[in-house]
Design an enzyme around this catalytic site. Sequence first.
Site, PDB file in Angstrom:
ATOM      1  N   SER A   1       6.537 -55.861  44.742  1.00 15.04           N
ATOM      2  CA  SER A   1       5.951 -57.344  46.255  1.00 15.04           C
ATOM      3  C   SER A   1       4.327 -57.137  45.881  1.00 15.04           C
ATOM      4  CB  SER A   1       6.756 -57.183  47.231  1.00 15.04           C
ATOM      5  OG  SER A   1       7.370 -58.619  48.108  1.00 15.04           O
TER       6      SER A   1
ATOM      7  N   ASP B   1       3.718 -64.240  46.474  1.00 14.57           N
ATOM      8  CA  ASP B   1       2.686 -62.798  46.375  1.00 14.57           C
ATOM      9  C   ASP B   1       3.319 -62.436  45.139  1.00 14.57           C
ATOM     10  OD1 ASP B   1       6.088 -62.795  46.621  1.00 14.57           O
ATOM     11  OD2 ASP B   1       6.471 -61.713  48.323  1.00 14.57           O
TER      12      ASP B   1
ATOM     13  N   ASP C   1       6.111 -61.076  43.142  1.00 18.34           N
ATOM     14  CA  ASP C   1       6.734 -60.793  43.155  1.00 18.34           C
ATOM     15  C   ASP C   1       7.577 -62.338  43.261  1.00 18.34           C
ATOM     16  OD1 ASP C   1       8.178 -60.156  45.524  1.00 18.34           O
ATOM     17  OD2 ASP C   1       9.154 -59.371  45.263  1.00 18.34           O
TER      18      ASP C   1
ATOM     19  N   ASP D   1       8.822 -64.248  45.791  1.00 14.22           N
ATOM     20  CA  ASP D   1       9.604 -64.139  47.091  1.00 14.22           C
ATOM     21  C   ASP D   1       9.287 -64.626  48.581  1.00 14.22           C
ATOM     22  OD1 ASP D   1       8.595 -61.587  47.705  1.00 14.22           O
ATOM     23  OD2 ASP D   1      10.983 -60.865  47.988  1.00 14.22           O
TER      24      ASP D   1
ATOM     25  N   ASN E   1       5.168 -63.161  57.376  1.00 15.12           N
ATOM     26  CA  ASN E   1       4.619 -63.962  55.889  1.00 15.12           C
ATOM     27  C   ASN E   1       5.337 -65.006  55.131  1.00 15.12           C
ATOM     28  OD1 ASN E   1       6.716 -62.750  55.312  1.00 15.12           O
ATOM     29  ND2 ASN E   1       6.307 -60.684  55.548  1.00 15.12           N
TER      30      ASN E   1
ATOM     31  N   PRO F   1       6.199 -49.140  62.243  1.00 11.87           N
ATOM     32  CA  PRO F   1       5.847 -48.318  61.299  1.00 11.87           C
ATOM     33  C   PRO F   1       6.327 -49.883  60.373  1.00 11.87           C
ATOM     34  CG  PRO F   1       7.733 -47.500  62.300  1.00 11.87           C
ATOM     35  CD  PRO F   1       7.081 -48.581  62.618  1.00 11.87           C
TER      36      PRO F   1
ATOM     37  N   THR G   1       7.562 -50.437  54.047  1.00 13.08           N
ATOM     38  CA  THR G   1       6.839 -51.056  52.676  1.00 13.08           C
ATOM     39  C   THR G   1       5.909 -49.951  52.098  1.00 13.08           C
ATOM     40  OG1 THR G   1       6.151 -52.375  53.241  1.00 13.08           O
ATOM     41  CG2 THR G   1       7.903 -53.337  51.807  1.00 13.08           C
TER      42      THR G   1
ATOM     43  N   ARG H   1       1.610 -51.381  61.188  1.00 12.10           N
ATOM     44  CA  ARG H   1       0.892 -52.673  61.067  1.00 12.10           C
ATOM     45  C   ARG H   1       1.260 -52.996  62.960  1.00 12.10           C
ATOM     46  NH1 ARG H   1       1.682 -54.865  56.131  1.00 12.10           N
ATOM     47  NH2 ARG H   1       2.891 -53.831  54.883  1.00 12.10           N
TER      48      ARG H   1
END
EC number: 5.4.2.3
Length: 503
Positions: free
Chosen positions: A64, A276, A278, A280, A372, A458, A461, A466
């Site tokens: 991704s 992004d 891929d 999606d 996102n 956390p 990915t 974050r």
Amino acid sequence: MDLDAVTKQSALHAKPDGLTLQYGTAGFRTKAEHLDHVMFRMGLLAVLRSKQTKATIGVMVTASHNPEEDNGVKLVDPLGEMLAPSWEEHATCLANAEEPDLPRVLVDIGEKAAVNLHQDAFVVIGRDTRPSSEKLSQSVIDGVTVLGGQFHDYGLLTTPQLHYMVYCRNTSGQYGKATTEGYYQKLSTAFVELTKQAFCSGDDQRTLKVDCANGIGALKLREMKHYFSQGLSVQLFNDGTKGKLNHLCGADFVKSHQKPPQGIEMKSNERCCSFDGDADRIVYYYHGADGQFHLVDGDKIAALISSFLKEPLLEIGDSLSLGVVQTAYANGSSTRYLEEVMKVPVCCTKTGVKHLHHKAQEFDIGVYFEANGHGTVLFSKAAEMKIKQLAKELEEDDKKRKAAKMLENVIDLFNQVADRQVISTTDAERQAVKPPGLQEAINELVKKYRLSRAFVRPSGTEDIVRVYAEADSQENADSLAYEVSLAVFQLAGGIGERPQPGF
């Protein structure tokens, strides 16, 4: 199951000593050179899942929005959904099994999941444009074939396209043709019909600039744009001919940095968007007449879609329920707008599409988008049938007929589907439970700023934590984010350089 053949083939895809991975919301992701054994084993798992469900299963090779050097893999369940949680556990166990234990773990999964080993299995495979993806896809195929599964390798696909292929194959073509041409025709027809009803007459010639993140989206959108009417002009940027995948471009870059990607020229009030790696995720943006950058992220997309859907729902006078699902990291203003102005119910879940998807299924029409740009609209089967029935029945009432037809087109367009673990959270990821003292530190920092809140979690990915911060101004939000990041670094065992202001 020929376990001797599995053992022999697995030796060609040996697991590195000491490597442990976790199947999360986005499947497995790490550096590409560490994934050969994982891909082989996910081919094995896809066969077992196919046998158990008596359906086609998908395997997507992608990481991704991660850097080009990374890669990953995720399995797609029969209705185009993410892998069932119980099978996520099987995936983790299988990926982490040491070589001598692999046959036993395979047998255990088969027994626990009551897999009929005599059942036929079929797996479809897609991959993104990363340099490592083709070889890793072959490792998946090796796993499928050693267990006697049949497969179709679609080659280069976006992640949404693979979900579409799986759903089409498992509905015997009722949803659509399981080809890229079928995908383009279905979505473009619905889009063209929808825009005929939705746009004003003065907006006949529409132009959209698309940042393709130097990924698979460029190849597929270039093929698809010919299916649109002449009323839409699509211009591709960051199409993979020059830059690196996701480097200084793409939806994640635009959202994180609150500025346009490199490689795209913007004039005031031009429509622009970013995929992004891929394809999606999508976020939209534009420059105002004053030159200020405006981002239409997932929170705003959800609000716009909900507003768009509510009007025809009111027009047809039906009692179908409409709801929006967000995470704790959604902008608070968007939540207040939906609840107080639009009067649309909003639910909060943990971060991750699988959590939002599950909650959205509680509504007749569920809208979910992460900030996102990752999301969609879900229609229950009952809502889908009712809307299509109304589109046929309301011939005498032109306004209601058009409203029902608009909803029907929306159905066709959308209805698819250091150790960061030191930190653990609760309350839909809004409160940090571990490490001790972190949440108390965040609470004290939040008190310093007006209309503020902050969370940490956390990443699902990447090996990072974050930080989300919100305040009454961009300057205060940035300052709060920096202070919270510093607290995380100090209390959660940060490594490398300390966070800096303006990070």
